[in-house]
Scaffold this motif. Structure first.
Motif, mmCIF file in Angstrom:
data_model
loop_
_atom_site.group_PDB
_atom_site.id
_atom_site.type_symbol
_atom_site.label_atom_id
_atom_site.label_comp_id
_atom_site.label_asym_id
_atom_site.label_seq_id
_atom_site.Cartn_x
_atom_site.Cartn_y
_atom_site.Cartn_z
ATOM 1 N N GLU A 256 -8.748 -5.379 -11.225
ATOM 2 C CA GLU A 256 -9.149 -5.175 -9.829
ATOM 3 C C GLU A 256 -7.961 -5.205 -8.857
ATOM 4 O O GLU A 256 -8.099 -4.816 -7.688
ATOM 5 C CB GLU A 256 -10.190 -6.216 -9.402
ATOM 6 N N HIS A 257 -6.796 -5.679 -9.344
ATOM 7 C CA HIS A 257 -5.627 -5.785 -8.470
ATOM 8 C C HIS A 257 -4.544 -4.743 -8.774
ATOM 9 O O HIS A 257 -3.562 -4.650 -8.034
ATOM 10 C CB HIS A 257 -4.998 -7.179 -8.584
ATOM 11 N N ARG A 258 -4.729 -3.985 -9.829
ATOM 12 C CA ARG A 258 -3.655 -3.091 -10.267
ATOM 13 C C ARG A 258 -3.281 -2.040 -9.233
ATOM 14 O O ARG A 258 -2.119 -1.643 -9.115
ATOM 15 C CB ARG A 258 -4.072 -2.402 -11.575
ATOM 16 N N GLY A 259 -4.228 -1.575 -8.494
ATOM 17 C CA GLY A 259 -3.960 -0.528 -7.517
ATOM 18 C C GLY A 259 -3.088 -0.968 -6.353
ATOM 19 O O GLY A 259 -2.595 -0.120 -5.590
ATOM 20 N N TRP A 260 -2.901 -2.286 -6.208
ATOM 21 C CA TRP A 260 -2.092 -2.803 -5.104
ATOM 22 C C TRP A 260 -0.632 -3.050 -5.485
ATOM 23 O O TRP A 260 0.172 -3.408 -4.625
ATOM 24 C CB TRP A 260 -2.699 -4.101 -4.583
ATOM 25 N N VAL A 261 -0.315 -2.863 -6.752
ATOM 26 C CA VAL A 261 1.083 -3.019 -7.195
ATOM 27 C C VAL A 261 1.927 -1.887 -6.614
ATOM 28 O O VAL A 261 1.568 -0.713 -6.724
ATOM 29 C CB VAL A 261 1.177 -3.010 -8.742
ATOM 30 N N HIS A 262 3.042 -2.226 -5.944
ATOM 31 C CA HIS A 262 3.984 -1.222 -5.428
ATOM 32 C C HIS A 262 3.291 -0.347 -4.374
ATOM 33 O O HIS A 262 3.606 0.826 -4.218
ATOM 34 C CB HIS A 262 4.491 -0.371 -6.609
ATOM 35 N N PHE A 263 2.377 -0.938 -3.623
ATOM 36 C CA PHE A 263 1.523 -0.162 -2.732
ATOM 37 C C PHE A 263 2.332 0.405 -1.563
ATOM 38 O O PHE A 263 2.965 -0.324 -0.793
ATOM 39 C CB PHE A 263 0.379 -1.025 -2.198
ATOM 40 N N GLY A 264 2.327 1.724 -1.432
ATOM 41 C CA GLY A 264 2.995 2.391 -0.317
ATOM 42 C C GLY A 264 4.505 2.440 -0.413
ATOM 43 O O GLY A 264 5.171 2.925 0.506
ATOM 44 N N ALA A 265 5.068 1.940 -1.506
ATOM 45 C CA ALA A 265 6.526 1.916 -1.647
ATOM 46 C C ALA A 265 7.002 3.111 -2.457
ATOM 47 O O ALA A 265 6.213 3.779 -3.137
ATOM 48 C CB ALA A 265 6.964 0.623 -2.334
ATOM 49 N N PHE B 233 12.984 0.088 3.422
ATOM 50 C CA PHE B 233 11.545 0.268 3.212
ATOM 51 C C PHE B 233 11.017 1.250 4.242
ATOM 52 O O PHE B 233 10.725 0.883 5.384
ATOM 53 C CB PHE B 233 10.757 -1.049 3.304
ATOM 54 N N SER B 234 10.915 2.498 3.837
ATOM 55 C CA SER B 234 10.414 3.521 4.757
ATOM 56 C C SER B 234 9.596 4.581 4.043
ATOM 57 O O SER B 234 9.213 5.570 4.642
ATOM 58 C CB SER B 234 11.580 4.183 5.492
ATOM 59 N N GLY B 235 9.359 4.391 2.722
ATOM 60 C CA GLY B 235 8.521 5.328 1.996
ATOM 61 C C GLY B 235 9.261 6.509 1.418
ATOM 62 O O GLY B 235 10.473 6.669 1.594
ATOM 63 N N ALA B 236 8.503 7.349 0.737
ATOM 64 C CA ALA B 236 9.091 8.405 -0.081
ATOM 65 C C ALA B 236 9.942 9.391 0.702
ATOM 66 O O ALA B 236 10.962 9.872 0.207
ATOM 67 C CB ALA B 236 7.978 9.153 -0.812
ATOM 68 N N GLY B 237 9.566 9.715 1.923
ATOM 69 C CA GLY B 237 10.334 10.665 2.713
ATOM 70 C C GLY B 237 11.034 10.031 3.885
ATOM 71 O O GLY B 237 11.567 10.726 4.757
ATOM 72 N N GLY B 238 11.009 8.689 3.945
ATOM 73 C CA GLY B 238 11.636 7.992 5.057
ATOM 74 C C GLY B 238 10.834 8.048 6.339
ATOM 75 O O GLY B 238 11.382 7.863 7.442
ATOM 76 N N THR B 239 9.523 8.259 6.226
ATOM 77 C CA THR B 239 8.674 8.415 7.420
ATOM 78 C C THR B 239 7.690 7.279 7.631
ATOM 79 O O THR B 239 6.957 7.278 8.621
ATOM 80 C CB THR B 239 7.862 9.719 7.315
ATOM 81 N N TYR B 240 7.606 6.339 6.710
ATOM 82 C CA TYR B 240 6.664 5.213 6.774
ATOM 83 C C TYR B 240 5.210 5.676 6.710
ATOM 84 O O TYR B 240 4.292 4.923 7.032
ATOM 85 C CB TYR B 240 6.861 4.395 8.062
ATOM 86 N N ALA B 241 4.986 6.922 6.298
ATOM 87 C CA ALA B 241 3.631 7.482 6.369
ATOM 88 C C ALA B 241 2.615 6.667 5.573
ATOM 89 O O ALA B 241 1.457 6.516 6.001
ATOM 90 C CB ALA B 241 3.644 8.925 5.877
#
Length: 440
Positions: free
Chosen positions: A95-104, A192-200
């Motif tokens: 139930e917690h696996r989807g939160w690993v590395h979330f948004g990073a 920490f700004s996400g895959a394209g550096g946009t914090y999307a």
């Protein structure tokens, strides 16, 4: 298969010492990755982005990060962090696996984790730099009255005191401390700004996540992404290379001072460990050599980083791979060079008698500038210079005394009568402010 002096178990002991080796080991590298992952989950839980129970489960699992090293090392040639994340997801309750590395994105984690390793490395380097500076400062004060010859272009120049040489080393080390302090903050920036550096992926909370993550990890906040702008790392390596050149300067001076015909200094060393396999009388100054070679590895690695093209657009894995190889080598090898030089300074013997004899080796020739400065007001600087150059030639051929030579010349006979040549050709009479320089 081990490649090069830093990898082979036969040679790496000469350049890699245990403390830095541990910081950049695979186990500590993986631990740094998952320290960031746990901190990220914790911050996201504080902001209500992920469930607090998920953050706790992720933190509990990554605390066992050392167990993941083998699984990661068995992966392919792609992104090793992904393999580690897969291992965590398998271990975390479903139930917690989807939160690993979330948004990073992987580079966010790798850059931030590397900042943790850089910080730990710089703490070691700073401590050793302070110790080196203190040891050299002590040497300078101890030898503020130890007469020696100053050499320029490898030749005898003027009399000085050994403390001035050590004081110059100390001044370089203190400048290194200042330079490294100046680049430290930008070398420890969070990413920490996400895959394209946009914090999307974090929506409007992107800045808050980044700032809180920086605060939790004790790193420098950086809201503008720097995935493709590596100037903070490059500047750090350049300043570390400057420090490496300081270490090499000191090591090279001590290498020359230990030459048999000079014998101004000596490393107290194990004859078996430092000797020749063929010549029993030899004592090789290995500490100075290892320090110098380690310093050259640092400057060479930094040159490789500088010659690597800047990263393209918003990210460029080609440039990142060069940095991944270069940065640890710079830090680890510099730490080894510092340790070698610290050990050497702790067992260095300065031969004051040999230093004094060196200052007396050429007799009056070492003091011709002193005599020139007293002749010049009467006969002019250029004329005095020419007269003394001619004297040098005569002295080297016949050994004629300075007084005899000057009294034999009509253009200097009257002038020399008012000069105390015995005092003027005493090395201790022409030290200028050398002693005061040694006391800085």
């Amino acid at each position: 298969m081990a490649f090069g002096i830093l990898s082979s178990q036969l040679t790496r002991r000469g350049y890699v010492e245990p403390q830095m080796d541990a910081i950049w080991s695979e186990a500590r590298t993986v631990k740094a990755w998952f320290t960031v992952e746990a901190a990220l989950a914790g911050v996201q839980a504080e902001l209500g982005i992920v469930p607090s129970e998920a953050a706790k489960a992720i933190s509990a699992e990554v605390s066992r990060s050392a167990d993941l090293v083998e699984a990661i090392s068995q992966g392919g040639g792609g992104n090793p962090l992904v393999i580690g994340l897969d291992a965590i997801r398998k271990a975390v309750p479903a139930e917690h696996r989807g939160w690993v590395h979330f948004g990073a994105t992987s580079q966010d984690i790798l850059d931030t984790a590397r900042a943790l390793q850089i910080r730990e490395s710089l703490d070691v380097i700073d401590e050793r730099l302070r110790d080196l500076s203190e040891k050299v400062h002590t040497l300078a004060h101890k030898h503020k009255d130890t007469l020696m010859v100053a050499r320029t272009n490898g030749q005898h120049a003027l009399p000085t005191v050994a403390g001035t040489r050590f004081s110059r080393w100390h001044a370089m080390l203190e400048r290194d401390r200042s330079r490294l302090a100046a680049v430290r903050e930008n070398a420890l920036m969070i990413q920490f700004s996400g895959a394209g550096g946009t914090y999307a992926s974090m929506g409007e909370q992107g800045f808050a996540v980044s700032e809180r993550l920086a605060d939790r990890l004790g790193l420098t906040p950086a809201l503008v992404p720097w995935h493709a702008e590596r100037d903070g790392i490059v500047a750090l390596c350049c300043m570390l290379a400057v420090h490496a050149q300081t270490l090499e300067k000191i090591a090279d001076d001590l290498f020359d001072m230990q030459r048999n015909e000079i014998a101004e200094a000596r490393e107290v060393m194990d004859a078996h460990a430092s000797g020749s396999s063929a010549m029993p009388q030899k004592r090789n100054p290995f500490a100075t050599m290892k320090t110098a070679v380690g310093a050259r590895v640092v400057t060479g690695a930094t040159a490789s980083l500088l010659m690597s093209p800047p990263a393209a657009h918003e990210r460029d894995h080609r440039q990142l791979e060069i940095e991944r190889d270069t940065l640890p080598r710079v830090l680890v090898t510099l730490g080894g060079a510092q340790a070698k030089l610290l050990g050497l300074l702790g067992r260095l013997h300065v031969n004051e008698e040999a230093l004094r004899k060196g200052a007396e080796l050429e007799g009056p020739l070492l003091l011709t500038e002193h005599v020139l400065m007293q002749l010049a007001p009467a006969i002019g600087h250029e004329k005095a210079h020419d007269v003394l150059q001619e004297y040098v030639t005569q002295y080297q051929r016949t050994g004629v005394s300075l007084r005899e030579y000057l009294e034999s010349r009509p253009d200097t006979r009257e002038t020399v009568a008012g000069i105390d040549l015995e005092a003027a050709t005493d090395p201790r009479s022409y030290l200028g402010l050398a002693r005061e320089v040694a006391e800085f």
